[in-house]
Design an enzyme around this catalytic site. Structure first.
Site, PDB file in Angstrom:
ATOM      1  N   LYS A  33       1.107   4.182  -2.938  1.00  0.00           N
ATOM      2  CA  LYS A  33       0.809   5.593  -2.675  1.00  0.00           C
ATOM      3  C   LYS A  33       2.019   6.472  -2.961  1.00  0.00           C
ATOM      4  O   LYS A  33       1.868   7.613  -3.426  1.00  0.00           O
ATOM      5  CB  LYS A  33       0.331   5.764  -1.239  1.00  0.00           C
ATOM      6  CG  LYS A  33      -1.039   5.172  -0.951  1.00  0.00           C
ATOM      7  CD  LYS A  33      -2.129   5.836  -1.778  1.00  0.00           C
ATOM      8  CE  LYS A  33      -3.513   5.321  -1.428  1.00  0.00           C
ATOM      9  NZ  LYS A  33      -4.578   5.956  -2.239  1.00  0.00           N
ATOM     10  N   TYR A  70       0.837  -1.209   0.000  1.00  0.00           N
ATOM     11  CA  TYR A  70       0.000   0.000   0.000  1.00  0.00           C
ATOM     12  C   TYR A  70       0.867   1.253   0.000  1.00  0.00           C
ATOM     13  O   TYR A  70       0.635   2.189  -0.772  1.00  0.00           O
ATOM     14  CB  TYR A  70      -0.910  -0.030   1.225  1.00  0.00           C
ATOM     15  CG  TYR A  70      -1.912   1.101   1.302  1.00  0.00           C
ATOM     16  CD1 TYR A  70      -3.110   1.042   0.595  1.00  0.00           C
ATOM     17  CD2 TYR A  70      -1.671   2.219   2.101  1.00  0.00           C
ATOM     18  CE1 TYR A  70      -4.046   2.066   0.682  1.00  0.00           C
ATOM     19  CE2 TYR A  70      -2.583   3.248   2.183  1.00  0.00           C
ATOM     20  CZ  TYR A  70      -3.778   3.167   1.475  1.00  0.00           C
ATOM     21  OH  TYR A  70      -4.694   4.189   1.558  1.00  0.00           O
TER      22      TYR A  70
END
Length: 225
Positions: A159, A155
């Protein structure tokens, strides 16, 4: 600040949480909304709620990591409203696991949705925005992009890539009056997180970023507090 009256806004992940709140907030300010999500019943609920107060919205079932789905979603928006002015890349998935325990398919899924998805959506919307000489792109990021954390490797990597992508788009598209910005809302209460800020209180900042005039920010990271 400008406004979003009569603008056409595509919001991904619009079935729940921040995406749903953003779609509703944009519609309340007069935008025509295209609500995108993988679960048709959820995005249909969002569209129905918008209809209750007289707003205009359509639901499009799509997985943002699938190029054909993305093309269909943008074509539907164009067929329904003839423009695409605003793109809110909100759709995300999160699987918490240490890198040691992360399987390649789990890694790919998070990169596909959280990074490739915004790339595909942006690439599909840019030709329309260029023709219009107008576009506002809001990409939802996280403090994990810079800081990372145990269990959030995929994740965080996605990002971080999204932040770089956003700044690249901001630089490349500025001559077309297209702004791209990052928005870090902090922890939001959603299906992904059981605790956090009320999405409705944060959505107003997305509306503000979606309505920035030409002299507004571009490529900047705005952190909600």
């Amino acid at each position: 600040m400008g406004d979003v009256q009569t603008k056409v806004a595509i919001v991904t992940g619009a079935g729940t949480g921040l995406g749903k709140a953003a779609a509703i907030a944009l519609a309340k300010e007069g935008a025509n909304v295209v609500a995108i999500g993988r679960r048709l019943p959820k995005i249909t609920e969002t569209v129905q709620e918008i209809g209750y107060f007289g707003g205009s919205a359509i639901a499009v079932r799509a997985d943002v990591s699938v190029e054909s789905d993305v093309r269909h979603a943008v074509e539907t928006a164009l067929a329904g409203y003839h423009r695409v002015d605003i793109l809110v890349n909100n759709a995300a998935v999160l699987d918490i696991a240490n890198i040691f325990d992360t399987e390649p398919d789990e890694w790919r899924r998070q990169i596909d949705v959280n990074l490739t998805g915004p790339f595909l959506m942006t690439k599909a919307a840019l030709p329309i925005m260029r023709r219009q000489k107008y576009g506002r792109i809001v990409n939802i990021t996280s403090s994990l992009a810079a800081n990372g954390a145990g269990g959030y490797g995929a994740y965080s990597a996605a990002k971080a890539g999204l932040e770089s992508l956003t700044r690249t788009v901001a630089d490349e598209e500025s001559n077309y009056n297209i702004l791209a910005n990052l928005f870090d809302p902090g922890m939001i209460k959603s299906e992904m997180h059981g605790t956090g800020k009320d999405p409705a209180t944060v959505a107003a900042e997305i509306v503000r970023l979606a309505s920035l005039p030409v002299y507004g920010f571009s490529g900047e990271k705005i952190i909600y507090s």
